[in-house]
Design an enzyme around this catalytic site. Structure first.
Site: not given
Length: 329
Positions: A18, A42, A101, A169, A238
């Site tokens: 994303d 993939r 990262k 994640r 957030y």
């Protein structure tokens, strides 16, 4: 192996994340020293979707992209658990690498990748876009001018609302977890202002249902006695920000890590005279990132400081995990 040639650096992409769709690849298209050639996934349908939007060739399979002879460099936006393997494969194929990262999950892993790039005379850069925003230089100038007195404490946070259950994640086999994702930013902010020699004196990582850490915090100490408190997690309202607290005042910067290109940062200074604000200029930090990578590839300038920061940040995250009693895989 691509041949040396004049003209833009020919770029391939390993992965359809994303962040590539929203931020990095639009910036690549606007950078004249880079030319996007191919995007690999993939899943052939994902590769086609990205290729259609960004005007590149779709490739099914990462190895197939690295086998092409029209690629000088690759951007690797893969999950943490896949990054080392494919960064190493790209370096072995003679490609310069811009990687998301964390470039290394441990200090040793980051060091090994940096050493392999150096041995092959290739550019290896981790996504350090947030550090390229001039808002942080404005903060440094105020601290250096003594506006808040001696720096005593850095507090830094990055939290986001819960992710969809299928998000990568949350997957332990892909190196998921909040520390290696969101924690990267407040840990790096602490190093930016307190130096590289931070020691972990306390840490907690909260595991989620899949076993990865979904939230955490750490207390860090600098050799001069200053300290940093960092927090991060997937289940928060957030916010990403840092506060520098000195002997005579404090500085607060909101949207410290992910300001949109049009955002004009507001830096708040609080001291004995009250509170005042300074509005800073906007900046496109992803445009700065891809320009920095293009410059490094075309000029072959030294990235020694950047590599030291990459290794130090990975080692600090590793120390947080160990102090929290979590195995470093």
């Amino acid at each position: 192996m691509p041949v040396n040639r004049a003209g833009p650096v020919r770029l391939g992409v390993l992965g359809c994340a994303d962040i590539a769709w929203r931020r990095t690849l639009p910036a690549v298209l606007a950078e004249p020293r880079l030319r996007l050639v191919a995007v690999a996934s993939r899943d052939g349908r994902r590769a086609q979707r990205f290729a259609d939007r960004f005007g590149a060739a779709p490739v099914t399979g990462y190895d197939r992209l690295l086998d092409r002879d029209d690629i000088d460099a690759v951007y690797v936006p893969l999950p943490a658990g896949l990054l080392p393997r494919w960064v190493d494969a790209a370096l072995a194929a003679g490609r310069h690498v811009l990687a998301e990262k964390p470039l290394g999950r441990t200090g040793a892993e980051a060091h090994d990748l940096v050493a392999r790039a150096a041995a092959r005379d290739l550019v290896l850069m981790e996504n350090n876009a947030f550090q390229l925003h001039p808002q942080h230089d404005a903060v440094r100038r105020l601290v250096a001018a003594g506006e808040i007195g001696p720096l005593r404490t850095v507090t830094s946070v990055f939290g986001i609302p819960p992710l969809p259950p299928e998000d990568v994640r949350y997957r332990p086999e892909l190196g998921g977890g909040a520390l290696l994702d969101l924690g990267f930013y407040p840990l790096r902010a602490a190093q930016m202002f307190l130096g590289p020699d931070l020691r972990v004196v306390g840490a907690h990582l909260h595991p989620g249902p899949s076993g990865v850490d979904v939230a955490g915090s750490a207390l860090l100490a600098a050799p001069d006695g200053a300290e940093a408190a960092v927090s991060f997690g997937f289940g928060h309202a957030y916010r990403n920000a840092y506060e520098l607290w000195g002997g005579e005042g404090r500085l607060v910067l909101e949207r410290a890590f992910t300001p949109p290109p049009e955002h004009r940062p507001v830096l708040s200074l609080h001291d004995a005279n009250g509170a005042r604000q300074r509005t800073l200029r906007s900046h496109h930090q992803f445009a700065a990132l891809v320009a920095d990578f293009a410059d490094a590839v075309t000029t072959r300038r030294s990235l020694r400081q950047h590599h030291e920061e990459v290794i130090g940040r990975a080692a600090l995250a590793e120390a947080v995990r160990r102090h929290a009693g979590v195995e470093v895989r």
